[in-house]
Design a protein around this motif. Structure first.
Motif, PDB file in Angstrom:
ATOM      1  N   GLY A  53      16.014  15.813  25.127  1.00  0.00           N
ATOM      2  CA  GLY A  53      16.547  15.658  23.780  1.00  0.00           C
ATOM      3  C   GLY A  53      15.507  15.144  22.801  1.00  0.00           C
ATOM      4  N   ALA A  54      14.538  14.377  23.305  1.00  0.00           N
ATOM      5  CA  ALA A  54      13.460  13.877  22.450  1.00  0.00           C
ATOM      6  C   ALA A  54      12.392  14.938  22.200  1.00  0.00           C
ATOM      7  N   THR A  60      21.039  24.787  16.586  1.00  0.00           N
ATOM      8  CA  THR A  60      22.032  23.963  15.905  1.00  0.00           C
ATOM      9  C   THR A  60      22.181  22.647  16.657  1.00  0.00           C
ATOM     10  N   GLU A  61      22.858  21.699  16.045  1.00  0.00           N
ATOM     11  CA  GLU A  61      23.139  20.439  16.720  1.00  0.00           C
ATOM     12  C   GLU A  61      24.468  19.875  16.230  1.00  0.00           C
ATOM     13  N   ILE A  62      25.057  19.030  17.075  1.00  0.00           N
ATOM     14  CA  ILE A  62      26.248  18.298  16.688  1.00  0.00           C
ATOM     15  C   ILE A  62      25.800  16.937  16.199  1.00  0.00           C
ATOM     16  N   ALA A  63      26.052  16.641  14.938  1.00  0.00           N
ATOM     17  CA  ALA A  63      25.620  15.386  14.334  1.00  0.00           C
ATOM     18  C   ALA A  63      26.404  14.217  14.933  1.00  0.00           C
ATOM     19  N   GLY A 198      14.351  10.097  14.654  1.00  0.00           N
ATOM     20  CA  GLY A 198      13.061   9.784  15.244  1.00  0.00           C
ATOM     21  C   GLY A 198      12.495   8.494  14.700  1.00  0.00           C
ATOM     22  N   TRP A 199      13.252   7.399  14.836  1.00  0.00           N
ATOM     23  CA  TRP A 199      12.890   6.149  14.173  1.00  0.00           C
ATOM     24  C   TRP A 199      11.817   5.375  14.926  1.00  0.00           C
ATOM     25  N   ALA A 200      11.921   5.275  16.234  1.00  0.00           N
ATOM     26  CA  ALA A 200      10.969   4.470  17.004  1.00  0.00           C
ATOM     27  C   ALA A 200       9.602   5.158  17.061  1.00  0.00           C
ATOM     28  N   GLY A 272      21.998  13.786  24.937  1.00  0.00           N
ATOM     29  CA  GLY A 272      20.570  13.525  25.046  1.00  0.00           C
ATOM     30  C   GLY A 272      19.879  13.132  23.764  1.00  0.00           C
ATOM     31  N   ARG A 273      20.618  12.673  22.765  1.00  0.00           N
ATOM     32  CA  ARG A 273      20.034  12.420  21.449  1.00  0.00           C
ATOM     33  C   ARG A 273      19.739  10.952  21.168  1.00  0.00           C
ATOM     34  N   ILE A 274      19.933  10.091  22.138  1.00  0.00           N
ATOM     35  CA  ILE A 274      19.763   8.668  21.881  1.00  0.00           C
ATOM     36  C   ILE A 274      18.339   8.338  21.443  1.00  0.00           C
ATOM     37  N   ALA A 275      17.337   9.024  21.985  1.00  0.00           N
ATOM     38  CA  ALA A 275      15.940   8.710  21.670  1.00  0.00           C
ATOM     39  C   ALA A 275      15.629   8.905  20.194  1.00  0.00           C
TER      40      ALA A 275
END
Length: 281
Positions: A53-54, A60-63, A198-200, A272-275
């Motif tokens: 995910g990173a 497309t993506e689910i927000a 992509g904050w970190a 898989g979007r936590i990163a």
């Protein structure tokens, strides 16, 4: 106590209220910088899910609020019978190795992977940034299906590959990785999602098989987020953020971790979007 239905919880926005009740600051604006460290179990493929995910994007993506939006696709339309679809791709996007994203890469990726839930007749690149998908039968849900974790876009369709060799267009590029053990990636400079994800600066994911040890690593400050930790030690010692709640602890995090107000997950790390979506507050 009745177990909480996660999907109903997340789509209703109640997760934010529960986090606030646990002492978390879910209203804080995302901040750039720092290292986000995750501890995950060995089973369930959570390391691979979060890492891919990173690294990779999809059409497309689910927000986090549960709504569909374009990722590598800027727009799409279909014929009236929903059998033929045209997707316009984002221009100016490059893979981590510097190669430009083209419709040929998207076509090759979807051809290799197929589309779960849809019967594909053909996928064709129309020029450099337009894609034509033809289905054997109508499917009005195709844009939602393409947001699935198995539909990543890789250069030349080269997927799957070992994490250490993975090249995508995602917010993070691989620094080092060892299958089933650990993963480290750094934020991609000048990414098209800059300012929205992509904050970190750096993301690290480590496999810790034992739930009690994951909880201990979180308590002692070795990691910032723990997936499916042993809850007893956490509830007795110190305050943490519990997601979705302290009684149904899929994820636990330190107080200096920022969590989106709405989280559209039905299980730990399922998209898989936590990163790219969580941050260091």
């Amino acid at each position: 106590m009745t177990r909480i239905d996660r999907r109903a919880l997340f789509t209703s926005g109640a997760a934010a209220a529960l986090l606030a009740a646990a002492g978390g600051s879910v209203d804080a604006s995302p901040k750039s910088g720092g290292v986000l460290r995750l501890a995950v179990p060995r089973d369930g493929g959570m390391l691979e899910q979060a890492a891919r995910g990173a690294i990779y994007d999809r059409l497309t993506e689910i927000a986090p609020d549960g709504l569909l939006r374009g990722e590598l696709a800027t727009g799409w339309h279909s014929t009236a019978d929903a059998r033929t679809w045209t997707f316009n791709l984002r221009e100016g996007v490059a893979f981590h190795d510097g190669a430009p994203l083209t419709a040929d890469d998207a076509a090759a990726s979807l051809t290799v992977q197929g589309i779960t839930g849809a019967e594909m007749r053909s996928v064709t690149a129309l020029g450099s940034h337009q894609l034509l998908l033809e289905l054997t039968r109508p499917n009005p849900h195709l844009p939602y299906l393409l947001a699935g974790p198995d539909h990543v876009i890789a250069p030349g369709g080269d997927f799957p590959v070992p994490l250490s060799e993975a090249v995508g267009t995602g917010c993070y590029r691989v620094e080092r990785a060892q299958e089933g053990r650990h993963f480290r990636a750094s934020r991609t400079a000048d990414h098209y999602k800059a300012g929205t994800a992509g904050w970190a600066d750096t993301v690290e994911i480590i496999v810790i098989p034992d739930a009690a040890v994951r909880a201990e690593a979180l308590r002692d400050g070795y990691v910032d987020v723990a997936a499916l930790p042993e809850p007893r030690g956490l509830l007795r010692r110190g305050e943490f953020l519990y997601h979705p709640s302290s009684s149904d602890m899929a994820l636990a995090a330190r107080h200096d971790v920022g969590i989106p107000r709405k989280v559209g997950q039905s299980a730990p790390l399922d998209d898989g979007r936590i990163a790219e979506r969580w941050w260091r507050a």
